[in-house]
Motif scaffolding. Sequence first.
Motif, PDB file in Angstrom:
ATOM      1  N   ARG A  13      15.040  -3.401   6.451  1.00  9.23           N
ATOM      2  CA  ARG A  13      15.750  -2.162   6.830  1.00  9.23           C
ATOM      3  C   ARG A  13      16.797  -1.779   5.797  1.00  9.23           C
ATOM      4  NH1 ARG A  13      16.966  -4.113  12.760  1.00  9.23           N
ATOM      5  NH2 ARG A  13      17.041  -5.995  11.543  1.00  9.23           N
ATOM      6  N   PRO A  65       3.957   1.951   3.051  1.00  7.03           N
ATOM      7  CA  PRO A  65       4.151   2.333   4.463  1.00  7.03           C
ATOM      8  C   PRO A  65       4.191   1.124   5.409  1.00  7.03           C
ATOM      9  CG  PRO A  65       2.432   3.664   3.455  1.00  7.03           C
ATOM     10  CD  PRO A  65       2.819   2.635   2.454  1.00  7.03           C
ATOM     11  N   GLU A  66       3.435   0.080   5.091  1.00  3.91           N
ATOM     12  CA  GLU A  66       3.448  -1.124   5.916  1.00  3.91           C
ATOM     13  C   GLU A  66       4.794  -1.845   5.837  1.00  3.91           C
ATOM     14  OE1 GLU A  66       1.031  -2.351   8.069  1.00  3.91           O
ATOM     15  OE2 GLU A  66       0.190  -0.359   7.722  1.00  3.91           O
ATOM     16  N   GLU A 101       9.590 -11.540   9.042  1.00  7.01           N
ATOM     17  CA  GLU A 101       8.417 -10.656   9.020  1.00  7.01           C
ATOM     18  C   GLU A 101       8.049 -10.311   7.579  1.00  7.01           C
ATOM     19  OE1 GLU A 101       8.647  -7.146  11.428  1.00  7.01           O
ATOM     20  OE2 GLU A 101       9.078  -8.294  13.244  1.00  7.01           O
ATOM     21  N   LYS A 139       7.625  -0.492   5.557  1.00  7.33           N
ATOM     22  CA  LYS A 139       8.588   0.264   6.350  1.00  7.33           C
ATOM     23  C   LYS A 139       8.567  -0.132   7.825  1.00  7.33           C
ATOM     24  CE  LYS A 139       8.547   4.000   3.097  1.00  7.33           C
ATOM     25  NZ  LYS A 139       8.270   5.352   2.737  1.00  7.33           N
ATOM     26  N   LYS A 140       7.485  -0.809   8.269  1.00  6.74           N
ATOM     27  CA  LYS A 140       7.375  -1.244   9.667  1.00  6.74           C
ATOM     28  C   LYS A 140       8.041  -2.606   9.906  1.00  6.74           C
ATOM     29  CE  LYS A 140       2.963   1.124  10.244  1.00  6.74           C
ATOM     30  NZ  LYS A 140       1.515   0.943  10.457  1.00  6.74           N
ATOM     31  N   LEU A 141       8.381  -3.311   8.832  1.00  7.63           N
ATOM     32  CA  LEU A 141       8.956  -4.648   8.965  1.00  7.63           C
ATOM     33  C   LEU A 141      10.386  -4.561   9.475  1.00  7.63           C
ATOM     34  CD1 LEU A 141       7.637  -6.191   5.630  1.00  7.63           C
ATOM     35  CD2 LEU A 141       6.618  -6.350   7.903  1.00  7.63           C
ATOM     36  N   LYS A 142      10.757  -5.520  10.339  1.00  9.26           N
ATOM     37  CA  LYS A 142      12.081  -5.473  10.949  1.00  9.26           C
ATOM     38  C   LYS A 142      12.984  -6.631  10.552  1.00  9.26           C
ATOM     39  CE  LYS A 142      10.654  -2.933  15.061  1.00  9.26           C
ATOM     40  NZ  LYS A 142       9.256  -2.726  14.908  1.00  9.26           N
ATOM     41  N   TRP A 187       4.517 -11.066   5.871  1.00 11.34           N
ATOM     42  CA  TRP A 187       3.787  -9.917   5.335  1.00 11.34           C
ATOM     43  C   TRP A 187       3.448 -10.132   3.857  1.00 11.34           C
ATOM     44  CZ3 TRP A 187       5.146  -6.012   1.754  1.00 11.34           C
ATOM     45  CH2 TRP A 187       4.286  -4.916   1.725  1.00 11.34           C
TER      46      TRP A 187
END
Length: 166
Positions: free
Chosen positions: A17, A63-64, A73, A66-69, A77
């Motif tokens: 983030r 884009p993938e 993760e 951007k989904k990591l929190k 990934w």
Amino acid sequence: MKDSMELLRLSSALEPREALKSFRSSDLCLLVKNFYPQDFTDYEKQVLEKELYHFEYNVVQDPEFKKLKSLSELCQWLVRTRNSEHYKLVYRMVRLVLTLLVFPATTDRAFLAMKVVKTNLRNKMENEFLTDSLMLYIEKDIASTFCLDLIVDDLEDLKECRVPFL
């Protein structure tokens, strides 16, 4: 304490983030320089700067990504997408940060547990008993799920199997 705060501040640049807002490669280079000097050679530190540059433009924009929190993760990934092979030094840094942040907390908990378990009354206990007692104290959440009646029954069964002394 000051070092711990600096470690957290610098390692936060790896958080997905944070990286999306502003990728701070200079903080990551400083992190390696200040906290991992023996884990990276001088040459690897130079390569890391270039690797971080490519990481910012090829991975952080994915884009993938951007989904990591979280950092864990991100680590998973990187392995799943095989980016850990392309960005080996970044991947090593992520693993080191994950390990270093967990290690002090685990050690602190173990020593705190030892202070509670090994009191003056129990200071002559042997290592095996101390280890077992500490394990039960540290993992008290798991131990609380044990059924005491079943444990007592098992111990009674063991007593019956013993050979009597003559």
